[in-house]
Enzyme design. Structure first.
Site, PDB file in Angstrom:
ATOM      1  N   TYR A   1       0.835  -1.212   0.000  1.00  0.00           N
ATOM      2  CA  TYR A   1       0.000   0.000   0.000  1.00  0.00           C
ATOM      3  C   TYR A   1       0.870   1.264   0.000  1.00  0.00           C
ATOM      4  CZ  TYR A   1      -4.023   2.903   1.511  1.00  0.00           C
ATOM      5  OH  TYR A   1      -5.026   3.840   1.611  1.00  0.00           O
TER       6      TYR A   1
ATOM      7  N   LYS B   1       0.851   4.022  -2.917  1.00  0.00           N
ATOM      8  CA  LYS B   1       0.441   5.398  -2.616  1.00  0.00           C
ATOM      9  C   LYS B   1       1.575   6.390  -2.886  1.00  0.00           C
ATOM     10  CE  LYS B   1      -3.878   4.968  -1.307  1.00  0.00           C
ATOM     11  NZ  LYS B   1      -4.936   5.419  -2.238  1.00  0.00           N
TER      12      LYS B   1
END
Length: 254
Positions: A155, A159
């Site tokens: 993640y 991101k």
């Protein structure tokens, strides 16, 4: 319809709940015609009904952001229904948290596909319309996790990647009157943070309290907090703000 976004058309991915729903609601309240896609048919249908009951002009469709053809089809339909695509918000996201040594190939790939490939598919499809009309606002939803977060190698990488993607779009598309910016939320109360609480085996309220104790403003974030930052970037008056990342986390992040 009056409001900051009267006459504008916004397209939001993952728009049926959480942060996405907050963004869709704000655009609708401020006069925009809003199109949104989601994989969850049940929540998509519920959010669509809710907005239509309030008299808002919305278009929604079940679509998977990782499938370029589905995304292109949905954006094309939204364009045909509303006549333009002025604002794109790449919000669709998933988490598959795990420590690196436990993380599976699927945990990694799913997160990469939804966040990065999904945003690429949507931006590539939407920019055609924006370039033609010499106007556009692209807002990508990043996260404070881009700065690194335990259990989120996938993640965090995705991101952070979205921030590089944002800055590149800003450079390439600026000459066409299109800006690209990114909002990076901190702790926001959503279904996704409920999943995090379940994963680490604590009640959601306990996770909220633990998070708030680290937040300078002394409260947790709500979807509306992110929607307000998105609206700033989406505003016609923000045309000189381009390639920026704003952390919306109740305190400084760097």
């Amino acid at each position: 319809m009056t409001g900051r976004f009267a006459g504008r058309v916004a397209f939001v991915t993952g728009g049926s709940k959480g942060i996405g729903k907050g963004i869709v609601e704000l655009f609708a309240e401020e006069g925009a015609k809003v199109a949104f896609i989601d994989l969850n048919e049940e929540s998509l249908s519920a959010t669509t009904s809710e907005l239509k009951e309030k008299g808002y002009d919305v278009y929604s469709k079940v679509a998977n952001v990782t499938d370029a053809a589905q995304v292109e089809g949905a954006i094309k339909e939204a364009y045909e229904v509303f006549g333009s695509i002025d604002i794109l918000v790449n919000n669709a996201g998933v988490i598959r948290d795990n420590l690196l040594f436990k993380m599976t190939d699927s945990d990694w790939q799913t997160v990469m596909d939804v966040h990065l490939k999904g945003s690429f598919n949507s931006a590539r499809a939407a920019q055609k319309y924006m370039v033609e009309q010499k106007y556009g606002r692209i807002i990508n939803i990043s996260s404070t996790s881009a700065l690194g977060n335990r259990g989120q190698a996938n993640y965090a990488a995705a991101k952070a990647g979205l921030q590089g993607f944002t800055k590149t779009l800003a450079i390439e598309l600026g000459r066409y009157g299109i800006t690209a910016n990114s909002v990076a939320p901190g702790f926001i109360e959503t279904e996704m943070t409920k999943e995090t609480a379940a994963r680490i085996g604590i009640p959601f309220e306990q996770l909220i309290q633990a998070s708030v104790s680290q937040i300078p403003v002394g409260r947790s974030g709500k979807p509306a907090d992110i929607a307000n930052a998105v609206a700033f970037f989406a505003d016609e008056k923000s045309s000189f703000v381009n390639g920026q990342v704003i952390y919306v986390a109740g305190g400084p992040k760097n």
